[in-house]
Write a protein that holds these residues in place. Sequence first.
Motif, short mmCIF file in Angstrom:
data_model
loop_
_atom_site.label_atom_id
_atom_site.label_comp_id
_atom_site.label_asym_id
_atom_site.label_seq_id
_atom_site.Cartn_x
_atom_site.Cartn_y
_atom_site.Cartn_z
N GLU A 85 0.81 -1.22 0.00
CA GLU A 85 0.00 0.00 0.00
C GLU A 85 0.85 1.27 0.00
O GLU A 85 0.33 2.36 0.24
CB GLU A 85 -0.91 0.00 1.23
N ARG A 86 2.15 1.15 -0.27
CA ARG A 86 3.02 2.33 -0.23
C ARG A 86 2.59 3.41 -1.21
O ARG A 86 2.81 4.60 -0.97
CB ARG A 86 4.47 1.92 -0.48
N ALA A 87 1.99 3.02 -2.33
CA ALA A 87 1.56 4.00 -3.33
C ALA A 87 0.52 4.96 -2.77
O ALA A 87 0.30 6.04 -3.32
CB ALA A 87 1.02 3.28 -4.56
N ARG A 88 -0.13 4.56 -1.67
CA ARG A 88 -1.17 5.39 -1.07
C ARG A 88 -0.64 6.34 0.00
O ARG A 88 -1.38 7.17 0.52
CB ARG A 88 -2.27 4.51 -0.47
N VAL A 89 0.62 6.22 0.35
CA VAL A 89 1.21 7.09 1.37
C VAL A 89 1.56 8.42 0.73
O VAL A 89 2.29 8.49 -0.26
CB VAL A 89 2.47 6.47 1.99
N THR A 90 1.02 9.51 1.29
CA THR A 90 1.29 10.85 0.77
C THR A 90 2.33 11.57 1.63
O THR A 90 2.61 11.18 2.76
CB THR A 90 0.02 11.70 0.73
N VAL A 91 2.87 12.63 1.07
CA VAL A 91 3.82 13.46 1.80
C VAL A 91 3.16 13.99 3.08
O VAL A 91 3.78 14.02 4.15
CB VAL A 91 4.32 14.61 0.92
N ARG A 92 1.91 14.39 2.98
CA ARG A 92 1.19 14.89 4.15
C ARG A 92 1.16 13.84 5.27
O ARG A 92 1.33 14.16 6.44
CB ARG A 92 -0.23 15.29 3.76
N ASN A 93 0.93 12.58 4.89
CA ASN A 93 0.87 11.50 5.88
C ASN A 93 2.16 11.38 6.68
O ASN A 93 2.14 11.05 7.86
CB ASN A 93 0.62 10.16 5.19
N LEU A 94 3.30 11.64 6.03
CA LEU A 94 4.58 11.53 6.72
C LEU A 94 4.69 12.53 7.86
O LEU A 94 5.26 12.23 8.91
CB LEU A 94 5.74 11.78 5.74
N LEU A 95 4.15 13.73 7.65
CA LEU A 95 4.32 14.81 8.62
C LEU A 95 3.28 14.77 9.74
O LEU A 95 3.48 15.40 10.78
CB LEU A 95 4.25 16.17 7.92
N SER A 96 2.18 14.03 9.53
CA SER A 96 1.13 13.98 10.56
C SER A 96 1.00 12.60 11.20
O SER A 96 0.02 12.32 11.87
CB SER A 96 -0.21 14.44 10.00
#
Length: 393
Positions: free
Chosen positions: A138-149
């Motif tokens: 499911e890595r394709a669904r990880v967004t940059v925003r997700n990393l920071l929150s």
Amino acid sequence: MPTASPRGLAFCLVLTSVFCIMTIPLRAQLQEGPPASVGMSQQQLDAAASILAKQLDSGPVTAASIVVARRNRIVLARGFGKLSHDAEAPRVRPDSIFLLASITKPVTGCALMILVDRGLVSLDDPVSHYLPEFQGGERARVTVRNLLSHISGLPDMLPQNRELRRAHSPLSGFVQGAAKTPLLYFPGSSFRYQSKGILLAAEIVERVSGKRLRDFEKEEMFEPLGMRHSALGMGDWKLEETVWVETSPNSNQADLERFGPNSPYWRDMGHPWGGMHSSALDLAVLLQTMLNGGEYGGNRVFSRAAVDAMTSDQNGSLEAPWGLGWALRDSPVWNFFGELVSAKTFGHTGATGTVAWADPERDLLCVILTNRMVENGRLLRRVSNAVAAAVED
């Protein structure tokens, strides 16, 4: 510690008070001022400083500093203890350099947001757009925003964390591990505090900017803001010029010497989730920049829109509020800002015994740096509450 220039910080010891007010001619936005001039109680601020002083009397904290400012006025700035156990070690001052631990995380987020401001990164792009090796499942669904929150599904630490540290792996080894480690849950479906998401955010900064994160932060944040006592990694300082981190006597001494918080490897690794060094005064400048909407001393480092995004909840219906890098008062995991700050308060804490927060409703900021986490953060909460209680209007 590097010698201050004639235009640098000037210190004025008020002998009848328990704290020292700082004169900061280079930092036009923050000026010294008596507490009463900004609606605060000096007696209450004395009480906050006294809590830290008494803690040092009893241990195990041996060094601390605190800076409080309201309405662009520094009303409390003091250091406690010595940089180390060495008999000749200098006394701690408000500009003494501490290992921040996880306060590093929102600073990494700030670096990424500079690229967002410039249109070089989009928060809702998949991480794989910038890091092509981040693939599978499911890595394709990880967004940059997700990393920071903290909702990416990545773990806080890698399963091989200790082995990598023991082998003195460079950051690239951790990046390779983070790109391949299994996700813990479907991206965006849950919250879990995660250092490895911040690591990948830092890797995006490096690849897009073409610079090491430590250099990018120095050039784009620390120098424009006059943060002369801040660096990712050791900067130009020697270990003995910084505050020694106290560790548990039950810790494995061989591991401490090889990769502990006072080892040359860990101090200069520049890990973007916990490897920044800074002072209470410098962090006050960064927090004031946030309160100013991204500008400080005539230099605009972040857009107002970026500041609004960084300091507001990004996790919506998950009931796990977090900004972009910055934690919020009601964020899960911990609250070391105390119980008396407003709901709009943002900041972060660090495992070395540090906390920095700003309350926009009261135009108030507070930085407390110590060299060991004690009482599960209760010390930081008690001092923070005493500071918040000093506001009288």
